[in-house]
Design an enzyme around this catalytic site. Structure first.
Site, PDB file in Angstrom:
ATOM      1  N   ASP A 122       0.836  -1.189   0.000  1.00  0.00           N
ATOM      2  CA  ASP A 122       0.000   0.000   0.000  1.00  0.00           C
ATOM      3  C   ASP A 122       0.881   1.254   0.000  1.00  0.00           C
ATOM      4  O   ASP A 122       1.894   1.317   0.701  1.00  0.00           O
ATOM      5  CB  ASP A 122      -0.885  -0.024   1.252  1.00  0.00           C
ATOM      6  CG  ASP A 122      -1.861   1.130   1.305  1.00  0.00           C
ATOM      7  OD1 ASP A 122      -2.711   1.220   0.416  1.00  0.00           O
ATOM      8  OD2 ASP A 122      -1.761   1.935   2.254  1.00  0.00           O
ATOM      9  N   GLU A 150      14.626 -14.823  -0.281  1.00  0.00           N
ATOM     10  CA  GLU A 150      15.000 -15.925   0.605  1.00  0.00           C
ATOM     11  C   GLU A 150      13.978 -17.057   0.545  1.00  0.00           C
ATOM     12  O   GLU A 150      14.300 -18.218   0.839  1.00  0.00           O
ATOM     13  CB  GLU A 150      15.099 -15.444   2.053  1.00  0.00           C
ATOM     14  CG  GLU A 150      16.269 -14.540   2.372  1.00  0.00           C
ATOM     15  CD  GLU A 150      16.249 -14.137   3.834  1.00  0.00           C
ATOM     16  OE1 GLU A 150      15.678 -14.868   4.666  1.00  0.00           O
ATOM     17  OE2 GLU A 150      16.793 -13.055   4.148  1.00  0.00           O
TER      18      GLU A 150
END
Length: 542
Positions: free
Chosen positions: A204, A262
């Site tokens: 956002d 990751e």
């Protein structure tokens, strides 16, 4: 190969946005919840989309409908529990759907423990976690920055005897991204959801994270200085040079991307609200493969509806953004539904809806659908007393707010409240929405709902539409024509933006247009394509 078969599943993917409070209520309290979404995932899967984006469901006082987070790692009881979220993830993955969640990182709720601690004093552990500033000698705010929701972007706190910054409501204080501890804490909340199995994040207000350290004044727009601007919201009278889109944001986005990487095949899409430099921002945020995967802007979320506008937006992106990626949308939870924006009074909503998804599914980029658009739902007309949106309440009556696109989904026409809930919903269910309920449209082969399924299936079946290059062709004022090409396949896409029938003569240099089993309603003749009003046609070039 579909978008979900590879690590780059997000590139060209179709994303379906769910507004949790309005999708399905499973408890009979009038508000939607996570268990309700899980119960309706089969509907979303039936559309043929790749991912579901969930608007915020975190613990929140709901001053801005969940975009004021008081605990990033908890589900608000209104929506259920973490166990409900885990069940949603499991069912979505069983159905082949990815889950993207909203991350509201630029600000918290004023009830978040971080802010509660920060406002206690100027020397506590979190004193510098938010944007605090001393008043001017006369007591005025530190500078001229404005809130998107109206008025100054500064709120006085009597305990610290300082102002704090808020880009939105005063109940949404801005975090201080210049403090590395803030970045670390936010990234740990992101890790929390990655470890629970989410596939991506919608960020956002992604360009609002970092503010100018020196709190420099924003200059006025030239039109505002000349007294020729007539915007309802004073926020639009400034060049927002210093309160957002600062260069330091790029460093945080690199850290965010490194964390996602990751976990393998994860994705991120950023909401860019930058009035006059949105494409430059998208380029900076997505190029190079080390920041965001993609961004979306508000270019196609406004009232403009013409071949020139669509071509201009797409070509501008293709020119400005070298190796970045964009996500196109026509509707979301912040704007009037596009069938209402683009359908003239008394016009055919179904025709606009079918035209729109055919066009959206043909554009180069990922695409995002907003719940209910597959039913052709128009904007709901609400009274002032029915509004819940603080933005709409603030600017009524010149602007009626965002509640008109947030009303509940309609599932069964004959049931109370469209089978959204057994209790009175938090927002009304309009009568004209009930006739467009999902059960009625499932029973009609010519419905908007079935057309959405056909259009999205056609996109999936043709790699040129998912990942191919785009090239526009010259056409008359009301016609938009372009090709999509990849791996030896070239598709021709032609759209008539007029309610009147039109023809488009095939250029001599493009070869033969071969009809396809496509969701179009135009006819390919000898050397021309004949299109009805709001018609469209697809062909393979041979």
């Amino acid at each position: 190969m579909t978008a979900t078969d590879n690590a780059d599943w997000w590139r060209g993917a179709t994303i379906y946005q769910v507004y949790p409070r309005s999708f399905q209520d499973s408890t009979g309290d009038g508000s939607g919840d996570l268990a309700g979404i899980t119960a309706r995932l089969s509907h979303i899967a039936s559309l043929g989309v790749d991912a579901v984006w969930l608007s915020p469901f975190f613990k929140s006082p709901m001053a801005d409908m969940g975009y004021d987070v008081s605990d990033y790692c908890a589900v608000d009881p209104m929506f259920g529990t973490l166990a409900d979220f885990d069940a949603l993830i499991a069912e979505a993955h069983r159905l082949g759907l990815k889950i993207i969640i909203d991350q509201v990182l630029s600000h918290t709720s004023d009830q978040h423990p971080w802010f509660v601690e920060s406002r206690k004093s100027r020397d506590n552990e979190k004193a510098d976690w938010f944007v605090w500033a001393d008043p001017k000698p006369d007591g005025a705010a530190p500078n001229n920055w404005l809130s998107v929701f109206g008025g100054p972007a500064w709120e006085w706190d009597s305990t610290r005897r300082q102002y704090y910054m808020h880009n939105f409501l005063a109940a949404q204080p801005d975090l201080n991204f210049h403090n590395p501890d803030v970045q670390d804490a936010l990234l740990e909340t992101v890790r929390f959801w990655l470890e629970r199995g989410v596939d991506g994040f919608r960020l956002d207000t992604v360009n609002y994270y970092v503010h100018d350290r020196w709190l420099r004044q924003n200059p006025p727009l030239a039109e505002a200085a000349a007294g020729t601007l007539s915007e309802t919201n004073p926020y639009l009278y400034q060049y927002h040079l210093f309160d957002k889109t600062q260069p330091e944001n790029l460093d945080f986005l690199k850290r965010f991307r490194a964390l996602l990487d990751e976990f393998g095949a994860r994705a991120s899409v950023g909401e860019v609200g930058d009035e006059w430099r949105s494409l430059q921002t998208v380029a900076a945020y997505t190029e190079g493969g080390e920041r965001l995967h993609m961004c979306y802007t508000f270019d196609l979320l406004g009232p403009a509806f013409s071949p020139a506008h669509v071509r201009g937006c797409v070509e501008a992106f293709e020119t400005a953004v070298a190796d970045g990626w964009i996500c196109w949308a026509f509707s979301n939870h912040d704007v009037m539904r596009h069938v209402s924006r683009w359908t003239a009074t008394g016009g055919d909503l179904d025709a606009t809806a079918k035209f729109s998804i055919a066009l959206l599914a043909s554009l180069r980029g990922s695409i995002c659908l907003y719940q209910g658009e597959e039913l052709g739902l128009p904007e709901a007309e609400l009274s002032q007393e029915e509004l819940r949106d603080p933005y709409g309440i603030r600017f009524w009556p010149a602007f009626k707010g965002r509640d008109g696109c947030r009303t509940p989904m309609v599932w069964e026409a004959a049931k109370p409240y469209g089978d959204f809930s057994t209790a009175k919903p938090w927002l009304p269910v309009p009568e004209n929405h009930l006739a467009r309920a999902a059960d009625a449209q499932n029973a009609d082969a010519n419905s908007v709902l079935h057309h959405y399924r056909r259009a999205l299936a056609f996109r999936r079946e043709h790699p040129a539409l998912v990942s191919g290059a785009i090239a526009f062709l010259d056409a008359a004022d009301d016609i938009l024509a372009f090709t999509r090409s990849v791996d030896g396949e070239t598709l021709l896409c032609v759209f008539n933006f007029s309610p009147q029938p039109a023809t488009w003569p095939l250029p001599a240099n493009i070869g033969a247009a071969l009809p396809l089993d496509a969701p179009g309603n135009g006819e390919i003749g000898e050397g021309e394509i004949v299109l009805p009003g709001f018609g469209f046609s697809f062909a393979r070039l041979g």
